[in-house]
Design an enzyme around this catalytic site. Structure first.
Site, PDB file in Angstrom:
ATOM      1  N   SER A  16     -14.815  27.760   0.030  1.00 47.66           N
ATOM      2  CA  SER A  16     -14.370  26.754  -0.934  1.00 47.66           C
ATOM      3  C   SER A  16     -13.200  27.259  -1.771  1.00 47.66           C
ATOM      4  CB  SER A  16     -15.523  26.382  -1.869  1.00 47.66           C
ATOM      5  OG  SER A  16     -16.614  25.898  -1.130  1.00 47.66           O
ATOM      6  N   GLN A  17     -12.453  26.298  -2.318  1.00 49.30           N
ATOM      7  CA  GLN A  17     -11.355  26.602  -3.241  1.00 49.30           C
ATOM      8  C   GLN A  17     -11.909  27.393  -4.443  1.00 49.30           C
ATOM      9  OE1 GLN A  17      -9.634  22.991  -4.753  1.00 49.30           O
ATOM     10  NE2 GLN A  17      -8.258  24.067  -6.143  1.00 49.30           N
TER      11      GLN A  17
END
Ligand code: SAM
Length: 213
Positions: free
Chosen positions: A59-60
């Site tokens: 994920s970011q």
């Protein structure tokens, strides 16, 4: 290694609104490049999601920070993560001082991350299986973090949340989700707060989407 890049990333995340110092400090200590495949290592400290193989992503960093902060983490709390993936989010939670349980449905990712955790001596309990069913044996959890997007809040996970606990879960369609912060108020009542505009890979399972398309 990458200390300059990591510091810059933490400043970016701080500017985007993350305030919890224990989250920011943990993310400044965990070396994200160790969780990112060689081919995309140069993007380890960009504030973007990066492919980790098997059609999945790490994920970011802003999203990892947002979800960790929303948990209201305090040392020693017991957290269940659904979607171990690269192991980065779990490693950040361990670094904050939480007791972490994490489930992954892709066997290759599960075993790769178990090997990495053994090598880096990261203490978290990992399991291969359908996380939408939770991990009843160690419930209730003070926090549950779902790192894949589903059509609704998985009912079994709601039941495994401690009273006063929080579940952070992206819910929407396959392309776009709102992040829900679900607080269990008592046996049957849950408060739900919504933050729009997140995009996760699909949560596949009995209480998620039925199959990968
Ligand atoms: N937390 C991860 C990280 O730090 O790298 C994010 C990984 S990715 C955004 C989401 C992961 O959820 C994928 O690895 C995917 O295989 C997994 N997943 C999807 N549905 C699942 C389910 N029902 N149970 C467990 N894992 C699931």
């Amino acid at each position: 290694m990458f200390e300059y890049e990591r510091n810059k990333l933490i400043e970016t995340i701080r500017k985007k609104g993350i305030k919890n110092e224990s989250v920011l400090e943990a993310m400044n200590r965990v070396e994200r490049h160790l969780f990112v495949p060689d081919a995309v290592k140069s993007h380890s400290y960009d504030d973007v999601a990066v492919p980790i193989g098997f059609s999945q992503t790490i994920s970011q960093p802003y999203t990892v920070a947002f979800m960790s902060e929303a948990l209201e983490p305090e040392k020693g709390k017991k957290i269940l993560e659904i979607g171990t993936g690269s192991g980065y989010q779990a490693a950040v939670l361990v670094e904050i001082g939480l007791k972490v349980f994490s489930i992954e449905r892709n066997f290759n990712l599960y075993s790769r991350t178990q090997d990495l955790f053994d090598k880096l001596k990261i203490r978290a309990a990992l399991r291969y299986g359908d996380g939408t069913l939770g991990w009843a044996e160690f419930s209730p959890y003070d926090g549950i973090l779902v790192t894949a997007g589903g059509p609704e809040i998985p009912g079994k996970l709601k039941k495994q949340l401690a009273i006063g606990g929080k579940m952070i879960v992206p819910v929407g369609n396959r392309a776009k989700q709102s992040m829900l912060t679900v607080t269990r108020l008592d046996e049957t009542t849950y408060d739900v707060k919504e933050t729009p505009n997140f995009a996760f890979v699909p949560l596949i399972g009995k209480e998620g989407w039925k199959e990968n398309r």
